[in-house]
Design a protein around this motif. Structure first.
Motif, short mmCIF file in Angstrom:
data_model
loop_
_atom_site.label_atom_id
_atom_site.label_comp_id
_atom_site.label_asym_id
_atom_site.label_seq_id
_atom_site.Cartn_x
_atom_site.Cartn_y
_atom_site.Cartn_z
N UNK A 70 0.85 -1.20 0.00
CA UNK A 70 0.00 0.00 0.00
C UNK A 70 0.88 1.25 0.00
N UNK A 71 0.52 2.24 -0.84
CA UNK A 71 1.27 3.50 -0.86
C UNK A 71 0.45 4.66 -0.29
N UNK A 72 -0.68 4.93 -0.93
CA UNK A 72 -1.48 6.07 -0.49
C UNK A 72 -2.89 5.96 -1.06
N UNK A 73 -3.75 6.86 -0.64
CA UNK A 73 -5.12 6.88 -1.16
C UNK A 73 -5.49 8.31 -1.53
N UNK A 74 -6.26 8.47 -2.60
CA UNK A 74 -6.74 9.80 -2.98
C UNK A 74 -8.25 9.77 -3.09
N UNK A 75 -8.84 10.96 -2.99
CA UNK A 75 -10.29 11.13 -3.07
C UNK A 75 -10.53 12.27 -4.04
N UNK A 76 -10.99 11.93 -5.26
CA UNK A 76 -11.00 12.96 -6.30
C UNK A 76 -12.29 12.96 -7.11
N UNK A 77 -12.79 14.16 -7.36
CA UNK A 77 -13.97 14.34 -8.22
C UNK A 77 -13.48 14.81 -9.58
N UNK A 78 -13.90 14.13 -10.65
CA UNK A 78 -13.56 14.51 -12.02
C UNK A 78 -14.80 15.18 -12.63
N UNK A 79 -14.63 16.42 -13.07
CA UNK A 79 -15.75 17.12 -13.71
C UNK A 79 -15.42 17.31 -15.18
N UNK A 86 -16.60 10.42 -9.31
CA UNK A 86 -15.94 10.59 -8.01
C UNK A 86 -15.25 9.28 -7.69
N UNK A 87 -13.93 9.32 -7.53
CA UNK A 87 -13.17 8.10 -7.26
C UNK A 87 -12.37 8.20 -5.98
N UNK A 88 -12.45 7.15 -5.18
CA UNK A 88 -11.47 6.90 -4.12
C UNK A 88 -10.48 5.92 -4.73
N UNK A 89 -9.23 6.35 -4.85
CA UNK A 89 -8.23 5.50 -5.51
C UNK A 89 -7.19 5.05 -4.51
N UNK A 90 -7.02 3.75 -4.44
CA UNK A 90 -5.99 3.13 -3.61
C UNK A 90 -4.78 2.87 -4.50
N UNK A 91 -3.65 3.46 -4.16
CA UNK A 91 -2.42 3.28 -4.94
C UNK A 91 -1.53 2.24 -4.27
#
Ligand code: 8DG
Ligand code: MG
Ligand code: MG
Length: 144
Positions: A70-79, A86-91
């Motif tokens: 596991x590295x990190x997680x992001x929470x991003x809305x793409x418009x 809207x994605x929660x991405x686990x890297x």
């Protein structure tokens, strides 16, 4: 307009590392079209993050994933123009099961092809989330 209320989705995205290089492919998709992105995709019901990463890597590149962390997680809305997501991405950081494996392109409608790129000389344009991570100083390589 979406017919149903959009909901956040979960993705698993891989920094596949080999030496000082990372695996990238130019996307053929509505989000991030023509940008260089990491392999990965949507978490399916019942999957662990590692299972999802290994499945997406095999589907998209034909490569077999080795050890992953596991590295990190992001929470991003793409418009994007017509598509709002809207994605929660686990890297995850991963290495190949066999470092001599060569990436294939089994989904040519979704990607122009995969290759290894030196972390200090990444291609442009990068996919927005990856670009933001690089600009913020994020480094996926293990501390030496
Ligand atoms: P599909 O089969 O449904 O077309 O695609 P997938 O492989 O399951 O999904 P994807 O679109 O490749 O990845 C899911 C989402 O993850 C993507 O729409 C946006 C988000 N994402 C990021 N950064 C990255 C990245 O570097 N690579 C990929 N593949 N997805 C990323 O936020
Ligand atoms: Mg996929
Ligand atoms: Mg994908």
């Amino acid at each position: 307009m979406e017919e149903t209320q959009p909901v956040p989705r979960v993705g698993v995205v891989l920094f596949v590392l080999k030496g000082k290089s990372v695996l990238l492919g130019r996307r053929r998709a509505s989000i991030g079209e023509s940008t260089f992105a990491l392999p990965g995709g949507h978490l399916e019901f019942g999957e662990s993050f590692e299972e999802c990463g290994a499945r997406e890597l095999m589907e998209e590149t034909g490569l077999e994933m080795g050890k992953a962390d596991f590295l990190t997680v992001t929470n991003k809305v793409f418009l994007d123009k017509s598509k709002h997501c809207h994605y929660v991405i686990v890297f995850l950081r991963a290495v190949l099961a066999d470092p001599n494996q060569v990436p294939q392109n089994p989904e040519p409608d979704k990607c122009d092809g995969w290759d290894w790129y030196d972390w200090d000389n990444l291609p442009q344009p990068l996919f927005s989330t990856l670009d933001e991570m690089v600009r913020s100083g994020f480094n996926p390589f293990p501390a030496t």
